[in-house]
Write a protein that holds these residues in place. Structure first.
Motif, short mmCIF file in Angstrom:
data_model
loop_
_atom_site.label_atom_id
_atom_site.label_comp_id
_atom_site.label_asym_id
_atom_site.label_seq_id
_atom_site.Cartn_x
_atom_site.Cartn_y
_atom_site.Cartn_z
N THR A 28 2.31 -15.43 -15.22
CA THR A 28 2.60 -16.15 -16.46
C THR A 28 1.32 -16.82 -16.95
OG1 THR A 28 4.11 -17.74 -17.48
CG2 THR A 28 3.35 -18.24 -15.25
N PRO A 29 1.18 -16.97 -18.27
CA PRO A 29 -0.01 -17.67 -18.77
C PRO A 29 -0.13 -19.04 -18.10
CG PRO A 29 1.15 -16.67 -20.60
CD PRO A 29 2.03 -16.52 -19.38
N SER A 30 -1.32 -19.38 -17.72
CA SER A 30 -1.57 -20.65 -17.04
C SER A 30 -1.56 -21.80 -18.05
CB SER A 30 -2.91 -20.62 -16.32
OG SER A 30 -3.95 -20.63 -17.28
N GLU A 31 -1.43 -22.98 -17.53
CA GLU A 31 -1.53 -24.16 -18.39
C GLU A 31 -2.94 -24.27 -18.98
OE1 GLU A 31 0.09 -26.62 -15.19
OE2 GLU A 31 1.70 -27.20 -16.57
N SER A 79 3.44 -16.30 -1.62
CA SER A 79 1.99 -16.20 -1.49
C SER A 79 1.39 -16.56 -2.85
CB SER A 79 1.60 -14.76 -1.11
OG SER A 79 0.22 -14.59 -1.17
N GLY A 80 0.48 -17.51 -2.84
CA GLY A 80 -0.09 -17.99 -4.09
C GLY A 80 0.46 -19.37 -4.35
N PRO A 81 0.26 -19.89 -5.51
CA PRO A 81 -0.25 -19.21 -6.68
C PRO A 81 -1.77 -19.08 -6.66
CG PRO A 81 0.27 -21.49 -7.22
CD PRO A 81 0.67 -21.27 -5.79
N ARG A 82 -2.22 -18.15 -7.48
CA ARG A 82 -3.65 -17.94 -7.66
C ARG A 82 -3.89 -17.45 -9.08
NH1 ARG A 82 -2.27 -15.14 -3.65
NH2 ARG A 82 -1.40 -13.10 -3.88
N ARG A 83 -5.13 -17.50 -9.49
CA ARG A 83 -5.49 -16.95 -10.80
C ARG A 83 -5.29 -15.44 -10.80
NH1 ARG A 83 -11.00 -19.43 -13.37
NH2 ARG A 83 -10.06 -21.40 -14.01
N ALA A 84 -4.75 -14.94 -11.88
CA ALA A 84 -4.60 -13.50 -12.04
C ALA A 84 -5.94 -12.92 -12.47
CB ALA A 84 -3.54 -13.20 -13.09
N VAL A 85 -6.45 -11.99 -11.68
CA VAL A 85 -7.75 -11.38 -11.97
C VAL A 85 -7.68 -9.88 -11.69
CG1 VAL A 85 -10.19 -11.28 -11.33
CG2 VAL A 85 -9.03 -13.48 -11.39
N LEU A 86 -8.06 -9.10 -12.68
CA LEU A 86 -8.26 -7.67 -12.47
C LEU A 86 -9.77 -7.46 -12.40
CD1 LEU A 86 -5.73 -5.93 -14.89
CD2 LEU A 86 -5.75 -5.86 -12.41
N TRP A 87 -10.26 -7.26 -11.21
CA TRP A 87 -11.70 -7.17 -11.01
C TRP A 87 -12.32 -6.01 -11.78
CZ3 TRP A 87 -14.51 -11.03 -9.69
CH2 TRP A 87 -13.92 -12.07 -8.98
N LEU A 111 -9.11 -8.85 -22.84
CA LEU A 111 -10.20 -8.49 -21.94
C LEU A 111 -10.98 -9.71 -21.46
CD1 LEU A 111 -11.51 -5.16 -23.51
CD2 LEU A 111 -10.10 -5.47 -21.47
N LEU A 112 -10.68 -10.87 -22.02
CA LEU A 112 -11.29 -12.13 -21.55
C LEU A 112 -10.41 -12.87 -20.55
CD1 LEU A 112 -12.70 -13.63 -24.87
CD2 LEU A 112 -14.01 -12.69 -22.96
N TRP A 113 -9.15 -12.46 -20.46
CA TRP A 113 -8.20 -13.20 -19.62
C TRP A 113 -8.70 -13.40 -18.20
CZ3 TRP A 113 -2.82 -10.64 -20.92
CH2 TRP A 113 -2.49 -10.96 -22.24
N ASP A 114 -9.30 -12.37 -17.62
CA ASP A 114 -9.70 -12.44 -16.22
C ASP A 114 -10.83 -13.43 -15.96
OD1 ASP A 114 -7.91 -10.30 -15.12
OD2 ASP A 114 -8.97 -9.17 -16.66
#
Length: 130
Positions: A28-31, A79-87, A111-114
């Motif tokens: 989900t979009p982060s705060e 497990s988590g939470p963590r930042r969502a990252v597509l390397w 394309l900037l989300w990560d």
């Protein structure tokens, strides 16, 4: 979840829907996304959803820690939470940007989300029956 009027009710129901051993991934979009620049009408070379409010179907931010709390209270391991990252987005960013600029004339803000920390994620698993 960010599109729903009562996201925690859905998270709670999801715990029931999962079969023993079942796994659910939630993103989900982060705060943090509330503080990102708006790209809805264009920002520099970017266009699309960068700020949470750029998507008019978003009802309200969902704190991933609240999702985690509900799932754990229902007995799921989380497990988590963590930042969502597509390397691959980060590693191939120059190619994605160049290709989009040539073909579309802009770069999708997604394309900037990560690199901006747009979304958070977690993975929950329901215990197996003995």
């Amino acid at each position: 979840l960010e599109h729903l009027s009562d996201p925690m009710r859905v998270v709670d129901a999801m715990a029931d829907w999962l079969r023993p051993g079942g796994v659910a991934g939630i993103e989900t979009p982060s705060e943090r996304s509330i503080r990102l620049p708006s790209a809805k009408d264009g920002w520099l070379i970017f266009r699309g959803c960068l700020n949470f409010h750029d998507d008019e179907t978003h009802t309200r931010p969902v704190a991933i820690k609240d999702v985690q709390r509900v799932l754990r209270s229902r007995g799921l391991s989380v497990s988590g939470p963590r930042r969502a990252v597509l390397w691959r987005h980060i590693l191939l960013m120059p190619f994605y940007w160049a290709g989009c600029l040539v073909t579309k004339g802009f770069v999708p803000a997604s394309l900037l989300w990560d690199i901006c920390g747009f979304a958070d994620q977690l993975v929950a698993q329901k215990g197996k029956k003995a």
